[in-house]
Design an enzyme around this catalytic site. Sequence first.
Site, PDB file in Angstrom:
ATOM      1  N   VAL A 124      -2.649  -9.163  -6.563  1.00  0.00           N
ATOM      2  CA  VAL A 124      -1.877  -9.769  -5.468  1.00  0.00           C
ATOM      3  C   VAL A 124      -1.734 -11.278  -5.694  1.00  0.00           C
ATOM      4  CG1 VAL A 124      -1.830 -10.250  -2.995  1.00  0.00           C
ATOM      5  CG2 VAL A 124      -2.550  -7.998  -3.805  1.00  0.00           C
ATOM      6  N   LYS A 153      -9.160  -7.876   4.625  1.00  0.00           N
ATOM      7  CA  LYS A 153      -9.309  -7.309   5.976  1.00  0.00           C
ATOM      8  C   LYS A 153     -10.682  -7.554   6.583  1.00  0.00           C
ATOM      9  CE  LYS A 153      -6.818  -3.302   4.308  1.00  0.00           C
ATOM     10  NZ  LYS A 153      -6.791  -3.805   2.993  1.00  0.00           N
ATOM     11  N   ALA A 196       0.649  -3.529   4.308  1.00  0.00           N
ATOM     12  CA  ALA A 196       1.114  -4.521   3.320  1.00  0.00           C
ATOM     13  C   ALA A 196       2.212  -5.399   3.920  1.00  0.00           C
ATOM     14  CB  ALA A 196       1.549  -3.855   2.034  1.00  0.00           C
ATOM     15  N   GLY A 207      -2.106   0.190  -8.823  1.00  0.00           N
ATOM     16  CA  GLY A 207      -2.412  -0.981  -7.976  1.00  0.00           C
ATOM     17  C   GLY A 207      -2.321  -0.679  -6.498  1.00  0.00           C
ATOM     18  N   ASP A 225     -11.171   1.726   4.618  1.00  0.00           N
ATOM     19  CA  ASP A 225      -9.953   0.928   4.636  1.00  0.00           C
ATOM     20  C   ASP A 225      -9.101   1.267   5.870  1.00  0.00           C
ATOM     21  OD1 ASP A 225      -7.905  -0.780   3.279  1.00  0.00           O
ATOM     22  OD2 ASP A 225      -6.813   1.126   3.305  1.00  0.00           O
ATOM     23  N   LYS A 265      -8.223  -1.031   9.250  1.00  0.00           N
ATOM     24  CA  LYS A 265      -6.848  -1.278   9.713  1.00  0.00           C
ATOM     25  C   LYS A 265      -6.686  -0.874  11.169  1.00  0.00           C
ATOM     26  CE  LYS A 265      -4.720  -0.876   5.161  1.00  0.00           C
ATOM     27  NZ  LYS A 265      -4.243   0.078   4.148  1.00  0.00           N
TER      28      LYS A 265
END
Length: 806
Positions: free
Chosen positions: A467, A570, A602, A655, A669, A673
């Site tokens: 990134v 995050k 994203a 990726g 993850d 979120k």
Amino acid sequence: MKVLKFGGTSMGSAIAIKKVKHIVESCHTPVVAVVSAVGGVTDKLVKASELAKANLDYSKLITEIETLHGQIINDLFDGKGQAKLSASMSDIWKELHQVLKGVSLTNELSTRSYDTIVGCGERWSSLILSHLLESGDLYDSRLFIKTELNGQGHQVKLNETMQAIGELKFSLKERTVFPGFIASNDAGDNTTLGRGGSDYSAALLAAGLDADALEIWTDVDGFMSADPRVIKRAYCIEHLSYAEAMELSHFGAKVIYPPTIIPALQKQIPIRVKNTFNTAAPGTLIDNQKDEQQSVKGLSSIRDVSLLTLQGNGMIGISGISMRMFTALAKQDINIVLISQASSESSISVVLASADVELARLALIKEFDKEISRQQINGVSVEKEMAVVAIVGEGMKHTSGVSGKLFNDVGRNGINIYAIAQGASELNISFVIHENDLRKTLNVVHEAFFLSQYQAIHLYQVGVGTVGKNLLEKIERQSERLMKTEHLSIRLAGLANSSQMIFNDRGLELESAIDVLKASSPATIDQFVEQIIANNHSNSVFVDCTASGLVAEKYQRLLENNISVVTANKIAGSSAYERYDKLKTTARKKGVKYLFETNVGAGLPIINTINSMVKSGDRILQLEAVLSGTLNYIVNNVSADKPLSEVVIEAKEKGYSEPDPRIDLGGTDVLRKLLILARESDYALEEQHVEITPFVPKDFFTDESVSDFIEHLKGYDAQFEQIRSEAEKNGKVIRYAASLKEGRAKVGFIEVDASHPFYNLADSNNKVILRSDYYYDHPMEIKGYGAGADVTAAGVFADIIKVVNL
Ligand code: ADP
Ligand code: ASP
Ligand code: MG
């Protein structure tokens, strides 16, 4: 007739002096040229006088001065010319040597000796120019400019001076040269007009001779909107009124010595500031006209000052306190730069030169001795290392909101203001700050008012993985367009990875920054952050392109120091609610941004949308979402022929997944979120409130390394395929989803049929369905590509731009 003054740089070398000759000889009217000493000579003479006083060796300095003049003369004159000039020059040399010797023998430096020593520079330089000019007469300013001593030093006796100069009016030839800076008193002793005083000499001559114009020839294109040594984007001001020029020069714009304006103003002689080295530039015109279209014309500053405050409740409503205060200071000949008194009258603050502050403090303590002992006055406090910044413009009088804008921008950048003063004439707004903030303040204010063509963002990026690298490429590709259309210049002021860092105030070369970083020496994230704070640049943005908890821990300190944070990481947003809330509150309080749009979906505008809904008074009632691009990619790509473990490797290679895919496969993850979305929707959700079923059973998470984990994952391939094919048989697909409904938060598998909005969610897409007061029966849906370095970097980039486009 015109008076032209040439400064030290203009007289600084043979090449420069030839330009001066050309400028003088190109004038079609009679010219009086007033010259400064050869650049740097006065400083050296001052130094020599101090050495002599301390009985130290000054001869090296004198030799330097001699060599410098010798070189110039050598370059300008042939043998005959040199011989003619040398005789007159050497008289001055002799006098200088004698005075210095006297000083060093007696260890005493009288005003008279000092002025004789430092005034030699102008005597030499005027000799040189008068010899070089075609028919140039040399006059000695000391015979015409007369001074007397007052508390602050030598002051020009105006009437006498004007008369003496006036008598010259009709006898002057086409071209005459006067040394600047030097004068004399009634006793015939040498005096000087103060450092930078040649401008004043020229103005006195212009006024006494009723010149048509006064030109100040220097080494910049004119009077600039701010000090060009500090503000790279300062530009030349076309026109100033006398009053504006006076304010700016009084507040530190070195280009004109402040007293210069008064004689010109009295005789209404226009002043032009011109560049000896760029004669084509129009320069700055200073005259009586006022232009009112532009409210703020220039910006200047004074450093090395202190703020002295007299404070006490016993002062309220009592008259005579300020009179006594100012009288006590005046008795000590202390010059006051700025005064500020609150309307409650409980304190009066003044700004004065730091060199005077101790004397001032003692004088006030003595004056208010009684009041202090009766505790009517608390005492005298002193803040050292201060600076005053002033914005100046006659147009401010008719414009509201100038100070609002000024203090808003200054405050947003975390600059503390100690005192403010605005004259009733509204020509000048001045404020006091700590000297450490001066450069930053000047930049912020210059950007706010002079619309320097570009607004600069100072970017500090940590993380150069997929990134981070992609982001740098994007910034490089877009920078020209941003300059053109958004007037935004993004400077990468610092770059770091987990163990190294590099900095460059002017901006690192984007193309090579990563290579340079990798070749640099070791550093920690703490050092990186502390350096950013120490740099104290305007519009600083910290960008986190890592997944590191260590980096996330730094946000609080950064925000507290008025540095905006943009993060793709995050961790901070999804750890304890209290921490998340504190970060948001700090950002709000400090007027900076804490943006993390890319934490969910994203580049998809999910958080932004929720923010807008909540701000407009809507309430988010339900939330259902597929939030993991990686997991959605996996469920979409596992088939009878392609087992889970193989697709996990594929997702990592593309990726999509987190650097450690276990963060995805354990459900962490998605959990993070969901927490972030819930919190942005005004629910103070904590991790333990969420029911979570991991994507892969917990037993698979015992391995140390990622590669071991993937190897062992093969043992789950068959079981996963069974779950998948079972659903398929029933006309359904599995999705790994998050939901917040009726106070229950869940993360786990769901099976959906063709009628469900998640059924057709191809590839690594994300989807969020929001039900709110306004969107209930027909909920809001946001869907699109939700993973990958490219869209994440694009989202981070958008957040960076949002920081300044408020
Ligand atoms: P000179 O020797 O010609 O008298 P000075 O050094 O006294 O020149 O003044 C010119 C210098 O003043 C410029 O080189 C610039 O660095 C500095 N300066 C500070 N503020 C300003 C301003 N607002 N506009 C122009 N120059 C400024
Ligand atoms: N040479 C003197 C100085 O350097 C005067 C001047 O240049 O204006 O201060
Ligand atoms: Mg000057």
